[in-house]
Design an enzyme around this catalytic site. Structure first.
Site, PDB file in Angstrom:
ATOM      1  N   HIS A 247       0.719  -1.204   0.068  1.00  0.00           N
ATOM      2  CA  HIS A 247      -0.061  -0.010   0.057  1.00  0.00           C
ATOM      3  C   HIS A 247       0.807   1.250   0.135  1.00  0.00           C
ATOM      4  O   HIS A 247       1.956   1.306   0.670  1.00  0.00           O
ATOM      5  CB  HIS A 247      -0.986  -0.032   1.138  1.00  0.00           C
ATOM      6  CG  HIS A 247      -2.008   1.148   1.082  1.00  0.00           C
ATOM      7  ND1 HIS A 247      -1.955   2.412   1.383  1.00  0.00           N
ATOM      8  CD2 HIS A 247      -3.612   1.097   0.554  1.00  0.00           C
ATOM      9  CE1 HIS A 247      -3.036   3.095   1.317  1.00  0.00           C
ATOM     10  NE2 HIS A 247      -3.757   2.154   0.928  1.00  0.00           N
TER      11      HIS A 247
ATOM     12  N   GLU B   6      -3.741   2.967  -7.468  1.00  0.00           N
ATOM     13  CA  GLU B   6      -4.078   4.063  -6.495  1.00  0.00           C
ATOM     14  C   GLU B   6      -3.048   5.158  -6.695  1.00  0.00           C
ATOM     15  O   GLU B   6      -2.183   5.213  -6.122  1.00  0.00           O
ATOM     16  CB  GLU B   6      -4.175   3.690  -5.106  1.00  0.00           C
ATOM     17  CG  GLU B   6      -5.030   2.602  -4.558  1.00  0.00           C
ATOM     18  CD  GLU B   6      -5.387   2.416  -3.230  1.00  0.00           C
ATOM     19  OE1 GLU B   6      -6.544   2.168  -2.832  1.00  0.00           O
ATOM     20  OE2 GLU B   6      -4.408   2.871  -2.252  1.00  0.00           O
TER      21      GLU B   6
HETATM   22  O1  G3P Z   1      -6.642   1.642   0.153  1.00  0.00           O
HETATM   23  C1  G3P Z   1      -7.644   2.405  -0.004  1.00  0.00           C
HETATM   24  C2  G3P Z   1      -7.083   3.952  -0.050  1.00  0.00           C
HETATM   25  O2  G3P Z   1      -5.596   4.016  -0.090  1.00  0.00           O
HETATM   26  C3  G3P Z   1      -7.783   4.838  -0.713  1.00  0.00           C
HETATM   27  O3  G3P Z   1      -8.197   5.742   0.523  1.00  0.00           O
HETATM   28  O4  G3P Z   1      -9.449   7.338   1.993  1.00  0.00           O
HETATM   29  O5  G3P Z   1      -8.961   7.641  -0.622  1.00  0.00           O
HETATM   30  O6  G3P Z   1     -10.636   5.816  -0.191  1.00  0.00           O
HETATM   31  P1  G3P Z   1      -9.597   6.716   0.559  1.00  0.00           P
END
Ligand code: G3P
Length: 228
Positions: free
Chosen positions: A98, A146
């Site tokens: 992550h 991400e």
């Molecule tokens: O692992 C999920 C994350 O990093 C995304 O976070 O708070 O933007 O949904 P968020």
């Protein structure tokens, strides 16, 4: 080694280390997720806080993942988490790399290969198309793209940067057509989930939109609507 099979499309909730996902609140949140998954007939996976993993696996029927594992064999190490200990909890798998807990490529390769050999699924987080392609070569269960700058913003990657989702799907599938592709960062609504699915993703990875919500159940129901 027999793997647990997850149904896609899927919503993966990373509960991170928010106060709202700790202790009794974390258990309550897990129960809400399990109830919504059953009622809405959608696939929801949760990643409880590490110290809650065993308790929550035992309490709910939906698949649970660890948030992180260390690239070590069982033995004389202190304060680390092994794949074998995650497996013992009954969890289905683990998040890996992550952006809030980065690993080296050598560590990721070790974890993916060892997890597969003991029957644990891996969702490996990535931050670019090139990194996603490199990780796909390791044959994880899933790649989750991400962009770090969108995490926690409420601005969904599937709307703000659709190209990174679409191109990651293409790049990963070129290497391993069975690899599941998720996208995450800023996802908060059913419309965000729908946009991700329309871009070719198999689901979403999210956190704050649910964990920090005043009414997590209502948010989850809305998110689920995006999978249908
Ligand atoms: O692992 C999920 C994350 O990093 C995304 O976070 O708070 O933007 O949904 P968020």
């Amino acid at each position: 080694m027999k793997m647990i099979k997850l149904e896609t499309p899927i919503i993966v909730l990373n509960e991170k280390t928010y106060n709202e996902s700790a202790g009794a609140q974390g258990l309550r949140l897990a129960q809400i997720c399990a109830r919504v998954a059953a009622e809405q007939e959608v696939s929801i996976v949760i990643c409880p806080q590490q110290v809650e993993l065993a308790r929550i696996v035992a309490a709910v029927s939906i698949p649970c993942f660890a948030q992180h594992v260390d690239a070590i064999e069982p033995g004389s190490h202190t304060g680390f988490v092994t794949l074998e200990s995650v497996k013992q909890t009954g969890a289905a798998g683990t998040l890996v790399n992550h952006s809030e807990h980065r690993l080296t490529i050598a560590d990721i390769a070790f974890i993916v290969s060892r997890a597969t050999s003991i029957g644990l699924l891996t969702i490996v987080c990535t931050n670019s198309i090139a990194v996603s392609a490199a990780i796909a070569e390791l044959k994880p269960y899933a790649v989750a793209i991400e962009p770090p700058e969108l995490i926690g913003t409420g601005r969904s990657v599937s709307k703000v940067d659709p190209a990174i989702v679409e191109d990651t799907v293409k790049a990963v599938r070129r290497i391993d057509e069975r690899c599941v592709v998720l996208c995450g960062a800023g996802v908060t609504s059913g419309a965000d989930v729908r946009a991700a699915i329309e871009l070719g993703a198999d689901g979403v990875l999210l956190a704050s939109g649910v964990v920090k919500a005043e009414d997590p159940r209502a948010v989850l129901i809305d998110l689920a609507s995006g999978l249908k």
